[in-house]
Write an enzyme that holds these catalytic residues in place. Structure first.
Site, PDB file in Angstrom:
ATOM      1  N   ASP A   1       0.531  28.445  35.414  1.00 43.64           N
ATOM      2  CA  ASP A   1       1.444  29.337  34.712  1.00 43.64           C
ATOM      3  C   ASP A   1       2.849  29.252  35.296  1.00 43.64           C
ATOM      4  OD1 ASP A   1      -0.647  30.280  33.133  1.00 43.64           O
ATOM      5  OD2 ASP A   1      -1.111  31.923  34.519  1.00 43.64           O
TER       6      ASP A   1
ATOM      7  N   TYR B   1      -7.817  27.222  44.612  1.00 42.51           N
ATOM      8  CA  TYR B   1      -6.530  27.901  44.610  1.00 42.51           C
ATOM      9  C   TYR B   1      -6.411  28.759  45.869  1.00 42.51           C
ATOM     10  CZ  TYR B   1      -5.193  26.927  39.729  1.00 42.51           C
ATOM     11  OH  TYR B   1      -4.807  26.324  38.551  1.00 42.51           O
TER      12      TYR B   1
END
Length: 304
Positions: free
Chosen positions: A59, A128
């Site tokens: 994003d 992540y």
């Protein structure tokens, strides 16, 4: 067509995410524009679209220290980048991309992909990491672009109790939104919070007798590591935001458990700011399992 694998990294602070968007600076758009330039292909060439397929679309504001994409290109076009360089064609392309890409994108390497490789669907898992500086951390302004500052003292044990609930196959509908026709069911393999210990930049045995020991840059930070087969949109940032609410005492563990039990999207479990999040690693199976993995992962998942 020749399928190439691209391994790269980027600072997401100056991009509106990965995916190409009209009139906006994105990672995909910037790399594809560079490819058209170095391979001398017009932007509207239907025979050579030079479109990237990526392992995970980050994003706006999210970083990647290890991102993987693939590209299909004809051998004739690929040969254009070699010119007078006495190196393999993939090395020539990597060098030319490094020369034209902006400083916030780094192309680590370009290689010919094995048969059956798909950057997105062949991936086994993605890792992540979200970095937080809470009230117990010393804030280093040099890290402001990749660490979120939280003016609260966070309880790591409580946050780990929440993170433990996410491990396994679950519907993360309270923390994510599905793509059209997709699902928010994902399998989390690991999820935990840890405070980075205060350690010197150089190990003791390599020190040169200095009176002041320079600390490692991340010393004292809180880091959330999560590994899953795939992630739905906003899933990691929403899980982090919810863990921070629990760790600060603003929400309870029972609240978090309820969000896991009832996968309904609403405002209280929305995403936290993007700058602390980095895509760190993508794992792939052995070459002879790439095609079968891609075939299996395309199926829409359901809970038992």
């Amino acid at each position: 067509m020749t399928r190439l694998r691209l391994d790269l990294a980027y600072d997401g602070g100056g991009f509106f995410g990965w995916a190409r968007q009209p009139e906006l600076r994105t990672v995909q758009g910037t790399i594809e524009d560079a490819l058209h330039k170095v391979l001398r292909v017009p932007a509207d060439d239907a025979d050579e679209p030079l479109r990237l397929t990526v392992a995970g679309r980050t994003d706006t504001g999210v970083h990647a220290s290890h991102q993987v994409a693939h590209l299909d290109v004809s051998p004739e076009v690929l040969a254009r980048c070699q010119g007078h360089m006495d190196v393999p064609v993939c090395e020539a392309l990597a060098r030319r991309l490094k020369a034209v890409l902006p400083a916030d994108i780094v192309m680590h390497r370009v290689s010919v992909a094995p048969d059956g490789f798909d950057a997105r669907f062949s991936a086994l898992e993605r890792t992540y990491v979200y970095r937080v500086a809470d009230r117990s951390s010393e804030v280093d302004p040099r890290l402001r672009g990749c660490v979120l500052r939280v003016d609260e003292a966070l309880d790591v044990d409580v946050m780990n109790a929440a993170a433990a609930m996410t491990i396994g196959l679950h519907d993360f509908g309270s923390f994510a939104t599905p793509n059209p026709g997709g699902t928010t069911i994902r399998e989390v393999k690991a999820a935990y919070w840890r405070r980075v210990p205060t350690t010197p930049l150089v190990p003791e045995e390599l020190a040169m007798g200095e009176a002041y020991r320079t600390p490692s840059l991340e010393s004292g930070l809180l880091v959330f590591t999560i590994v899953a087969d795939a992630f739905a949109r906003n899933m990691v940032r929403s899980l982090v935001g919810s863990c921070v609410k629990v760790g600060s005492g603003r929400k309870s563990l029972d609240w978090f458990a309820g969000k896991m039990a009832e996968p309904v999207r609403e405002g209280s479990s929305g995403p936290i700011a993007p700058q602390g999040l980095t895509l760190e690693h993508i794992a792939y199976p052995a070459d002879d399992q790439l095609a079968s993995r891609a075939e299996a992962i395309r199926a829409v998942r359901t809970l038992p």
